[in-house]
Motif scaffolding. Structure first.
Motif, PDB file in Angstrom:
ATOM      1  N   LYS A   1       0.848  -1.189   0.000  1.00  0.00           N
ATOM      2  CA  LYS A   1       0.000   0.000   0.000  1.00  0.00           C
ATOM      3  C   LYS A   1       0.887   1.243   0.000  1.00  0.00           C
ATOM      4  O   LYS A   1       1.852   1.328   0.762  1.00  0.00           O
ATOM      5  CB  LYS A   1      -0.879   0.001   1.250  1.00  0.00           C
ATOM      6  CG  LYS A   1      -1.915   1.118   1.260  1.00  0.00           C
ATOM      7  CD  LYS A   1      -2.714   1.146   2.549  1.00  0.00           C
ATOM      8  CE  LYS A   1      -3.674  -0.018   2.589  1.00  0.00           C
ATOM      9  NZ  LYS A   1      -4.605   0.063   3.730  1.00  0.00           N
ATOM     10  N   VAL A   2       0.547   2.203  -0.865  1.00  0.00           N
ATOM     11  CA  VAL A   2       1.301   3.451  -0.945  1.00  0.00           C
ATOM     12  C   VAL A   2       1.052   4.247   0.337  1.00  0.00           C
ATOM     13  O   VAL A   2      -0.079   4.577   0.671  1.00  0.00           O
ATOM     14  CB  VAL A   2       0.877   4.276  -2.186  1.00  0.00           C
ATOM     15  CG1 VAL A   2       1.613   5.606  -2.218  1.00  0.00           C
ATOM     16  CG2 VAL A   2       1.126   3.496  -3.466  1.00  0.00           C
ATOM     17  N   THR A   3       2.160   4.531   1.062  1.00  0.00           N
ATOM     18  CA  THR A   3       2.028   5.257   2.329  1.00  0.00           C
ATOM     19  C   THR A   3       2.585   6.674   2.254  1.00  0.00           C
ATOM     20  O   THR A   3       2.325   7.483   3.150  1.00  0.00           O
ATOM     21  CB  THR A   3       2.750   4.500   3.460  1.00  0.00           C
ATOM     22  OG1 THR A   3       4.124   4.332   3.098  1.00  0.00           O
ATOM     23  CG2 THR A   3       2.104   3.153   3.710  1.00  0.00           C
ATOM     24  N   GLY A   4       3.350   6.959   1.222  1.00  0.00           N
ATOM     25  CA  GLY A   4       3.904   8.309   1.091  1.00  0.00           C
ATOM     26  C   GLY A   4       4.313   8.587  -0.343  1.00  0.00           C
ATOM     27  O   GLY A   4       4.749   7.688  -1.058  1.00  0.00           O
ATOM     28  N   ILE A   5       4.142   9.834  -0.752  1.00  0.00           N
ATOM     29  CA  ILE A   5       4.518  10.241  -2.102  1.00  0.00           C
ATOM     30  C   ILE A   5       5.445  11.448  -2.000  1.00  0.00           C
ATOM     31  O   ILE A   5       5.158  12.406  -1.278  1.00  0.00           O
ATOM     32  CB  ILE A   5       3.267  10.590  -2.943  1.00  0.00           C
ATOM     33  CG1 ILE A   5       2.413   9.342  -3.142  1.00  0.00           C
ATOM     34  CG2 ILE A   5       3.668  11.191  -4.288  1.00  0.00           C
ATOM     35  CD1 ILE A   5       1.135   9.584  -3.909  1.00  0.00           C
ATOM     36  N   THR A   6       6.575  11.381  -2.712  1.00  0.00           N
ATOM     37  CA  THR A   6       7.524  12.494  -2.760  1.00  0.00           C
ATOM     38  C   THR A   6       7.771  12.849  -4.225  1.00  0.00           C
ATOM     39  O   THR A   6       7.254  12.188  -5.120  1.00  0.00           O
ATOM     40  CB  THR A   6       8.874  12.108  -2.118  1.00  0.00           C
ATOM     41  OG1 THR A   6       9.487  11.099  -2.920  1.00  0.00           O
ATOM     42  CG2 THR A   6       8.683  11.595  -0.695  1.00  0.00           C
ATOM     43  N   HIS A   7       8.584  13.875  -4.460  1.00  0.00           N
ATOM     44  CA  HIS A   7       8.893  14.254  -5.838  1.00  0.00           C
ATOM     45  C   HIS A   7       9.793  13.233  -6.522  1.00  0.00           C
ATOM     46  O   HIS A   7       9.906  13.214  -7.730  1.00  0.00           O
ATOM     47  CB  HIS A   7       9.525  15.649  -5.891  1.00  0.00           C
ATOM     48  CG  HIS A   7      10.859  15.723  -5.235  1.00  0.00           C
ATOM     49  ND1 HIS A   7      11.020  15.818  -3.874  1.00  0.00           N
ATOM     50  CD2 HIS A   7      12.106  15.704  -5.762  1.00  0.00           C
ATOM     51  CE1 HIS A   7      12.306  15.851  -3.588  1.00  0.00           C
ATOM     52  NE2 HIS A   7      12.987  15.782  -4.711  1.00  0.00           N
ATOM     53  N   PHE A   8      10.457  12.356  -5.754  1.00  0.00           N
ATOM     54  CA  PHE A   8      11.374  11.385  -6.346  1.00  0.00           C
ATOM     55  C   PHE A   8      10.838   9.961  -6.347  1.00  0.00           C
ATOM     56  O   PHE A   8      11.490   9.051  -6.825  1.00  0.00           O
ATOM     57  CB  PHE A   8      12.741  11.417  -5.639  1.00  0.00           C
ATOM     58  CG  PHE A   8      12.661  11.189  -4.157  1.00  0.00           C
ATOM     59  CD1 PHE A   8      12.613   9.913  -3.624  1.00  0.00           C
ATOM     60  CD2 PHE A   8      12.652  12.274  -3.300  1.00  0.00           C
ATOM     61  CE1 PHE A   8      12.560   9.720  -2.254  1.00  0.00           C
ATOM     62  CE2 PHE A   8      12.598  12.088  -1.923  1.00  0.00           C
ATOM     63  CZ  PHE A   8      12.542  10.800  -1.400  1.00  0.00           C
ATOM     64  N   GLY A   9       9.641   9.734  -5.824  1.00  0.00           N
ATOM     65  CA  GLY A   9       9.088   8.388  -5.824  1.00  0.00           C
ATOM     66  C   GLY A   9       7.971   8.215  -4.818  1.00  0.00           C
ATOM     67  O   GLY A   9       7.378   9.194  -4.345  1.00  0.00           O
ATOM     68  N   ALA A  10       7.697   6.954  -4.490  1.00  0.00           N
ATOM     69  CA  ALA A  10       6.615   6.647  -3.555  1.00  0.00           C
ATOM     70  C   ALA A  10       7.077   5.576  -2.581  1.00  0.00           C
ATOM     71  O   ALA A  10       7.787   4.635  -2.957  1.00  0.00           O
ATOM     72  CB  ALA A  10       5.389   6.170  -4.316  1.00  0.00           C
ATOM     73  N   PHE A  11       6.674   5.701  -1.327  1.00  0.00           N
ATOM     74  CA  PHE A  11       6.964   4.701  -0.313  1.00  0.00           C
ATOM     75  C   PHE A  11       5.805   3.720  -0.245  1.00  0.00           C
ATOM     76  O   PHE A  11       4.631   4.117  -0.224  1.00  0.00           O
ATOM     77  CB  PHE A  11       7.201   5.369   1.053  1.00  0.00           C
ATOM     78  CG  PHE A  11       8.477   6.159   1.089  1.00  0.00           C
ATOM     79  CD1 PHE A  11       9.690   5.533   1.324  1.00  0.00           C
ATOM     80  CD2 PHE A  11       8.462   7.531   0.884  1.00  0.00           C
ATOM     81  CE1 PHE A  11      10.867   6.258   1.340  1.00  0.00           C
ATOM     82  CE2 PHE A  11       9.638   8.265   0.903  1.00  0.00           C
ATOM     83  CZ  PHE A  11      10.845   7.629   1.136  1.00  0.00           C
ATOM     84  N   VAL A  12       6.136   2.437  -0.231  1.00  0.00           N
ATOM     85  CA  VAL A  12       5.124   1.386  -0.234  1.00  0.00           C
ATOM     86  C   VAL A  12       5.346   0.498   0.991  1.00  0.00           C
ATOM     87  O   VAL A  12       6.444  -0.024   1.207  1.00  0.00           O
ATOM     88  CB  VAL A  12       5.214   0.551  -1.541  1.00  0.00           C
ATOM     89  CG1 VAL A  12       4.216  -0.587  -1.511  1.00  0.00           C
ATOM     90  CG2 VAL A  12       4.987   1.433  -2.756  1.00  0.00           C
ATOM     91  N   ASP A  13       4.268   0.318   1.796  1.00  0.00           N
ATOM     92  CA  ASP A  13       4.298  -0.567   2.955  1.00  0.00           C
ATOM     93  C   ASP A  13       4.029  -1.974   2.459  1.00  0.00           C
ATOM     94  O   ASP A  13       2.964  -2.257   1.893  1.00  0.00           O
ATOM     95  CB  ASP A  13       3.242  -0.134   3.974  1.00  0.00           C
ATOM     96  CG  ASP A  13       3.266  -1.001   5.221  1.00  0.00           C
ATOM     97  OD1 ASP A  13       4.352  -1.523   5.567  1.00  0.00           O
ATOM     98  OD2 ASP A  13       2.193  -1.167   5.846  1.00  0.00           O
ATOM     99  N   LEU A  14       4.995  -2.885   2.652  1.00  0.00           N
ATOM    100  CA  LEU A  14       4.861  -4.244   2.131  1.00  0.00           C
ATOM    101  C   LEU A  14       4.103  -5.142   3.101  1.00  0.00           C
ATOM    102  O   LEU A  14       3.085  -5.705   2.760  1.00  0.00           O
ATOM    103  CB  LEU A  14       6.239  -4.820   1.806  1.00  0.00           C
ATOM    104  CG  LEU A  14       7.014  -4.036   0.735  1.00  0.00           C
ATOM    105  CD1 LEU A  14       8.421  -4.569   0.576  1.00  0.00           C
ATOM    106  CD2 LEU A  14       6.276  -4.078  -0.585  1.00  0.00           C
ATOM    107  N   SER A  15       4.606  -5.300   4.296  1.00  0.00           N
ATOM    108  CA  SER A  15       3.914  -6.071   5.332  1.00  0.00           C
ATOM    109  C   SER A  15       4.737  -6.010   6.606  1.00  0.00           C
ATOM    110  O   SER A  15       5.954  -5.900   6.565  1.00  0.00           O
ATOM    111  CB  SER A  15       3.736  -7.530   4.898  1.00  0.00           C
ATOM    112  OG  SER A  15       4.994  -8.154   4.749  1.00  0.00           O
ATOM    113  N   GLY A  16       4.060  -6.060   7.719  1.00  0.00           N
ATOM    114  CA  GLY A  16       4.754  -6.066   9.007  1.00  0.00           C
ATOM    115  C   GLY A  16       5.614  -4.841   9.248  1.00  0.00           C
ATOM    116  O   GLY A  16       6.655  -4.936   9.896  1.00  0.00           O
TER     117      GLY A  16
END
Length: 182
Positions: free
Chosen positions: A12-27
Motif C-alpha cells: 500500500k502506498v504510504t507516502g509520495i515524494t517528488h522522487f518516488g513513492a513509499f510502499v508498505d509491504l507487510s509487518g
C-alpha cells in the motif's frame, strides 16, 4: 517475512515524494519505488500515477545492507514472452533517418569549401574522416539543412564580425590604448 530480490509483492502506498513513492509491504517493512520505476513512459509527477492508500504490485529490485528496499512497479507487470516495453520516444526531432543528416560532395571526395572531414580551412581533398557523402551532391547538405561544417563556418564568420565591431567600439571610447581622453 524475509524480503528477497526478485519477489513480487502487494503493498500500500504510504507516502509520495517528488522522487518516488513509499510502499508498505507487510509487518511495517517499507520500500521505495523510485520515479523511474513507476511506469514505462516518462513520469513527470508521481501524483499523476499514484495516490495515497493505493494497493500496488511491486517487484523487489534491491535490498541494501542498511535495510533500504528498492521496488519497481513497471518490472512487476507480467509481459508475454518476447514482447518489449513500449518504445522510448526520440529525444531530438532534428535527426534524419541517417543520424544527423548526410554529407554531400563530388565524386572525387571533394566536400566543397572547407575541405576534408575536419575543421581544415585550407580546402583540398576528402581523404580525412567524416560522414559518407552522396556523389554529385554539389556540396549541399541533405534534407535542405545546413551541415555541421557550414554552421561552424557561419558561426566563425559572425563571431569575427562581432569581435571586430566590439574592438572598434571599445577602442574609440578608450582612445585606442586604454588612455583616457581629456
Amino acid at each position: 517475512m524475509a524480503i528477497e530480490v526478485g519477489a513480487k509483492l502487494e503493498g500500500k502506498v504510504t507516502g509520495i515524494t517528488h522522487f518516488g513513492a513509499f510502499v508498505d509491504l507487510s509487518g511495517g517493512v517499507t520500500g521505495l519505488v523510485h520515479i523511474s520505476e513507476i511506469a514505462d513512459n516518462y513520469v513527470k509527477d508521481v501524483k499523476d500515477h499514484l495516490k495515497l492508500e493505493d494497493v500496488v504490485t511491486v517487484k523487489v529490485i534491491n535490498v541494501d545492507k542498511d535495510g533500504k528496499i528498492g521496488l519497481s512497479i513497471k518490472q512487476a507487470v507480467d509481459r508475454p514472452e518476447g514482447s518489449a516495453p513500449p518504445p522510448q520516444r526520440e529525444r531530438s526531432a532534428d535527426r534524419g533517418p541517417g543520424g544527423f543528416g548526410g554529407r554531400t560532395g563530388g565524386p572525387s571526395g571533394d566536400r566543397g569549401p572547407g575541405g576534408g572531414g575536419g575543421f581544415n580551412r585550407q580546402g583540398g581533398g576528402g581523404g580525412g574522416g567524416g560522414r559518407p557523402f552522396n556523389k554529385g551532391g554539389g556540396g549541399k547538405p541533405a534534407f535542405g539543412k545546413p551541415s555541421f561544417e557550414d554552421k561552424v563556418s557561419r558561426f566563425l564568420k559572425d563571431s569575427e564580425e562581432r569581435m571586430s565591431s566590439l574592438k572598434k567600439n571599445t577602442e574609440s571610447k578608450r582612445g585606442g590604448r586604454g588612455a583616457k581622453r581629456d
